[in-house]
Design a protein around this motif. Structure first.
Motif, mmCIF file in Angstrom:
data_model
loop_
_atom_site.group_PDB
_atom_site.id
_atom_site.type_symbol
_atom_site.label_atom_id
_atom_site.label_comp_id
_atom_site.label_asym_id
_atom_site.label_seq_id
_atom_site.Cartn_x
_atom_site.Cartn_y
_atom_site.Cartn_z
ATOM 1 N N VAL A 145 -10.946 5.781 4.516
ATOM 2 C CA VAL A 145 -9.821 6.515 5.097
ATOM 3 C C VAL A 145 -8.622 6.511 4.166
ATOM 4 C CG1 VAL A 145 -8.997 4.503 6.399
ATOM 5 C CG2 VAL A 145 -8.391 6.787 7.152
ATOM 6 N N VAL A 146 -8.359 5.378 3.498
ATOM 7 C CA VAL A 146 -7.197 5.316 2.604
ATOM 8 C C VAL A 146 -7.405 6.209 1.379
ATOM 9 C CG1 VAL A 146 -5.855 3.808 1.099
ATOM 10 C CG2 VAL A 146 -6.441 3.055 3.398
ATOM 11 N N LEU A 147 -8.602 6.205 0.820
ATOM 12 C CA LEU A 147 -8.865 7.102 -0.299
ATOM 13 C C LEU A 147 -8.864 8.557 0.165
ATOM 14 C CD1 LEU A 147 -11.569 5.026 -2.194
ATOM 15 C CD2 LEU A 147 -9.230 5.497 -2.928
ATOM 16 N N GLY A 148 -9.235 8.787 1.424
ATOM 17 C CA GLY A 148 -9.082 10.134 1.979
ATOM 18 C C GLY A 148 -7.625 10.546 2.050
ATOM 19 N N LEU A 149 -6.741 9.576 2.342
ATOM 20 C CA LEU A 149 -5.306 9.867 2.357
ATOM 21 C C LEU A 149 -4.813 10.285 0.968
ATOM 22 C CD1 LEU A 149 -3.823 7.055 4.639
ATOM 23 C CD2 LEU A 149 -3.859 9.512 5.093
ATOM 24 N N THR A 150 -5.353 9.660 -0.073
ATOM 25 C CA THR A 150 -4.938 10.066 -1.425
ATOM 26 C C THR A 150 -5.339 11.514 -1.686
ATOM 27 O OG1 THR A 150 -6.983 9.298 -2.513
ATOM 28 C CG2 THR A 150 -5.196 7.700 -2.267
ATOM 29 N N GLN A 151 -6.479 11.931 -1.134
ATOM 30 C CA GLN A 151 -6.884 13.326 -1.295
ATOM 31 C C GLN A 151 -5.954 14.244 -0.515
ATOM 32 O OE1 GLN A 151 -10.987 13.746 -1.806
ATOM 33 N NE2 GLN A 151 -11.112 15.856 -1.106
ATOM 34 N N SER A 152 -5.487 13.785 0.649
ATOM 35 C CA SER A 152 -4.525 14.573 1.409
ATOM 36 C C SER A 152 -3.197 14.691 0.658
ATOM 37 C CB SER A 152 -4.291 13.937 2.785
ATOM 38 O OG SER A 152 -5.453 14.009 3.575
ATOM 39 N N LEU A 153 -2.780 13.609 0.003
ATOM 40 C CA LEU A 153 -1.555 13.654 -0.798
ATOM 41 C C LEU A 153 -1.715 14.646 -1.953
ATOM 42 C CD1 LEU A 153 -0.687 9.848 -0.920
ATOM 43 C CD2 LEU A 153 0.445 11.619 0.430
ATOM 44 N N THR A 154 -2.905 14.690 -2.529
ATOM 45 C CA THR A 154 -3.177 15.679 -3.569
ATOM 46 C C THR A 154 -3.054 17.089 -3.004
ATOM 47 O OG1 THR A 154 -4.671 14.165 -4.722
ATOM 48 C CG2 THR A 154 -4.890 16.503 -5.231
ATOM 49 N N SER A 155 -3.524 17.290 -1.764
ATOM 50 C CA SER A 155 -3.452 18.607 -1.132
ATOM 51 C C SER A 155 -2.007 19.040 -0.913
ATOM 52 C CB SER A 155 -4.205 18.578 0.199
ATOM 53 O OG SER A 155 -5.558 18.254 0.013
ATOM 54 N N VAL A 156 -1.186 18.106 -0.433
ATOM 55 C CA VAL A 156 0.238 18.419 -0.259
ATOM 56 C C VAL A 156 0.850 18.833 -1.593
ATOM 57 C CG1 VAL A 156 2.489 17.482 0.372
ATOM 58 C CG2 VAL A 156 0.474 16.889 1.726
ATOM 59 N N SER A 157 0.478 18.131 -2.642
ATOM 60 C CA SER A 157 0.988 18.453 -3.977
ATOM 61 C C SER A 157 0.549 19.841 -4.420
ATOM 62 C CB SER A 157 0.504 17.406 -4.989
ATOM 63 O OG SER A 157 0.922 16.113 -4.623
ATOM 64 N N LEU A 176 0.827 -1.206 0.000
ATOM 65 C CA LEU A 176 0.000 0.000 0.000
ATOM 66 C C LEU A 176 0.860 1.255 0.000
ATOM 67 C CD1 LEU A 176 -2.729 1.393 0.149
ATOM 68 C CD2 LEU A 176 -2.680 1.085 2.635
ATOM 69 N N SER A 177 1.940 1.235 0.779
ATOM 70 C CA SER A 177 2.829 2.397 0.848
ATOM 71 C C SER A 177 3.407 2.736 -0.519
ATOM 72 C CB SER A 177 3.969 2.116 1.834
ATOM 73 O OG SER A 177 4.903 3.175 1.823
ATOM 74 N N SER A 178 3.841 1.709 -1.266
ATOM 75 C CA SER A 178 4.386 1.944 -2.600
ATOM 76 C C SER A 178 3.366 2.626 -3.496
ATOM 77 C CB SER A 178 4.816 0.616 -3.212
ATOM 78 O OG SER A 178 5.197 0.775 -4.568
ATOM 79 N N ARG A 179 2.132 2.180 -3.402
ATOM 80 C CA ARG A 179 1.094 2.759 -4.267
ATOM 81 C C ARG A 179 0.700 4.158 -3.816
ATOM 82 N NH1 ARG A 179 -2.210 -3.001 -5.114
ATOM 83 N NH2 ARG A 179 -0.604 -3.883 -6.501
ATOM 84 N N LEU A 180 0.724 4.419 -2.508
ATOM 85 C CA LEU A 180 0.444 5.769 -2.021
ATOM 86 C C LEU A 180 1.538 6.738 -2.466
ATOM 87 C CD1 LEU A 180 -0.874 5.056 1.591
ATOM 88 C CD2 LEU A 180 -2.197 5.896 -0.367
ATOM 89 N N TRP A 181 2.794 6.303 -2.406
ATOM 90 C CA TRP A 181 3.886 7.170 -2.857
ATOM 91 C C TRP A 181 3.814 7.412 -4.361
ATOM 92 C CZ3 TRP A 181 6.058 10.358 0.132
ATOM 93 C CH2 TRP A 181 6.347 10.057 1.465
ATOM 94 N N GLN A 182 3.397 6.394 -5.101
ATOM 95 C CA GLN A 182 3.179 6.606 -6.538
ATOM 96 C C GLN A 182 2.102 7.666 -6.765
ATOM 97 O OE1 GLN A 182 2.611 2.890 -8.872
ATOM 98 N NE2 GLN A 182 3.594 1.848 -7.154
ATOM 99 N N PHE A 183 1.039 7.594 -5.974
ATOM 100 C CA PHE A 183 -0.042 8.566 -6.110
ATOM 101 C C PHE A 183 0.462 9.969 -5.792
ATOM 102 C CE2 PHE A 183 -3.867 10.902 -5.240
ATOM 103 C CZ PHE A 183 -4.800 10.359 -6.115
ATOM 104 N N PHE A 184 1.306 10.086 -4.770
ATOM 105 C CA PHE A 184 1.861 11.397 -4.433
ATOM 106 C C PHE A 184 2.723 11.943 -5.564
ATOM 107 C CE2 PHE A 184 5.509 13.760 -2.585
ATOM 108 C CZ PHE A 184 4.811 14.920 -2.249
ATOM 109 N N LEU A 185 3.565 11.096 -6.142
ATOM 110 C CA LEU A 185 4.433 11.539 -7.238
ATOM 111 C C LEU A 185 3.608 11.931 -8.458
ATOM 112 C CD1 LEU A 185 7.242 8.858 -6.829
ATOM 113 C CD2 LEU A 185 7.451 11.327 -6.382
ATOM 114 N N PHE A 186 2.568 11.158 -8.766
ATOM 115 C CA PHE A 186 1.656 11.530 -9.848
ATOM 116 C C PHE A 186 1.024 12.890 -9.579
ATOM 117 C CE2 PHE A 186 -3.073 11.423 -9.858
ATOM 118 C CZ PHE A 186 -3.288 11.938 -11.131
ATOM 119 N N SER A 187 0.523 13.098 -8.357
ATOM 120 C CA SER A 187 -0.155 14.345 -8.014
ATOM 121 C C SER A 187 0.806 15.529 -8.032
ATOM 122 C CB SER A 187 -0.807 14.233 -6.627
ATOM 123 O OG SER A 187 -1.764 13.207 -6.594
ATOM 124 N N LEU A 188 2.018 15.331 -7.519
ATOM 125 C CA LEU A 188 2.989 16.418 -7.464
ATOM 126 C C LEU A 188 3.422 16.843 -8.859
ATOM 127 C CD1 LEU A 188 4.749 18.324 -5.845
ATOM 128 C CD2 LEU A 188 6.452 16.490 -5.626
#
Length: 353
Positions: free
Chosen positions: A297-309, A169-181
């Motif tokens: 909650v996990v999909l909410g985390l992806t939205q938070s990663l988008t916010s950081v980006s 899951l961590s690998s995929r969350l970091w991928q999502f962050f890099l995509f969003s950034l």
């Protein structure tokens, strides 16, 4: 002020995303989705009627604190679809975004010629319609999972960080962050980059030409996320589509970095549009790496990663373009997308080791 408005909204969304997601895991998606939409509606109304700058900030803060529309909608889709069908379903959301790129700027431009508040009132009207549609037409569905599973506190912040310690899951969350950034750097800097790099009839690119570019991107996005997406997901799998999407971003951002002509801009846009495969494919992979009682909650985390980006991306773009580092701007997005591709290329069993 525009940068601060984006930053304030993103900062509020950063906190609210996983909170709303976890609440929806407890209470169901529909009630929280309505709350989120009502917050957006109120935020638009305050912004449209604001006579002072601080009221505009209030509107954005309210909208940001209730900003869970996308992640809650994705969690609902995850509840009612089989894992092998999720990429196709998430792609429909992508089509909605692409249609927004096509129609939104045109409608806003038309309304703004009469009064600058009209586009905001128009957005508020659409938001109100979405509330009514959700309330009247969306069936209530209980989140999946074991009803006897341990329920964590909404404000148990350590539990949110724990998701980044689950290897797959961590690998995929970091991928999502890099995509969003990478995407945030691209979208926030694109108008200024085109203004400085390209001309149209002897004049620098302006809002009209940038609007055409967004419309072209939206058109290509509809193609990639349309009916063919479900068939591609079944034939090739989400993992391969995710890699293809990152590869499209790498190629598109790289061409854009050295872009000197309209033809090159068209080629860059075509490749970057292939990147629209990343969001539906990667979101599906994230849900498949998450237990059903934790989808929200996990999909909410992806939205938070988008916010950081959205906080970091404009700062990077603004600095590079302000200092006329136009090629470096494009290369920064390229490198970030390349890192995402490298992570995506790791076999699932290795990411889980």
């Amino acid at each position: 002020q525009a940068g601060w408005l984006v930053g304030v909204y993103a900062a509020c969304q950063l906190i609210s995303g996983p909170l709303l997601g976890r609440l929806s895991d407890h209470m169901g998606r529909k009630p929280l989705l309505i709350v989120s939409q009502v917050g957006t509606f109120i935020g638009f109304l305050i912004t449209a009627n604001a006579n002072y700058l601080w009221l505009v900030f209030v509107g954005r803060i309210i909208d940001g604190c209730t900003a869970g529309n996308l992640s809650l909608a994705q969690a609902y889709i995850s509840d009612v679809t089989k894992p092998e069908e999720r990429a196709k379903s998430f792609g429909i959301i992508g089509i909605a975004f692409a249609m927004g790129f096509l129609l939104g700027p045109a409608i806003s431009g038309f309304l703004a010629q009469f009064d600058y508040t009209y586009p905001v009132f128009g957005a508020a009207t659409l938001s109100f319609i979405s509330i009514l549609t959700t309330w009247r037409l969306l069936p209530s569905v209980k989140p999946g999972g074991d009803p006897g599973a341990r329920r964590l506190s909404v404000f148990d912040w350590a539990s949110y960080a724990a998701y980044f310690r689950q290897p797959l899951l961590s690998s995929r969350l970091w991928q999502f962050f890099l995509f969003s950034l990478g995407f945030a750097i691209f979208t926030s800097g694109m108008p200024l980059f085109l203004e400085r790099r390209l001309t149209w009839d002897g004049m620098p690119f302006g809002p009209k030409q940038v609007g055409y570019t967004w419309a072209l991107a939206g058109f290509f996005g509809i193609f990639w996320q349309g009916p063919a997406l479900g068939k591609m997901a079944k034939r090739f799998g989400e993992a391969l589509l995710n890699r293809a999407g990152f590869l499209g971003y790498v190629a598109g951002y790289l061409i854009l970095a050295f872009c000197q002509s309209i033809a090159q801009l068209g080629a860059a846009t075509a490749f970057m549009s292939m990147g629209s495969l990343v969001r539906p494919a990667l979101t599906s992979l994230i849900t498949q790496a998450t237990s059903r009682e934790e989808q929200g909650v996990v999909l909410g985390l992806t939205q938070s990663l988008t916010s950081v980006s959205l906080i970091i991306g404009p700062l990077v773009s603004g600095y590079l373009i302000e200092h006329e580092l136009l090629t470096a701007w494009g290369l920064s997005a390229t490198v970030i997308a390349l890192l995402g591709l490298i992570l995506a290329m790791r076999p699932a069993h290795r990411a889980a080791d």
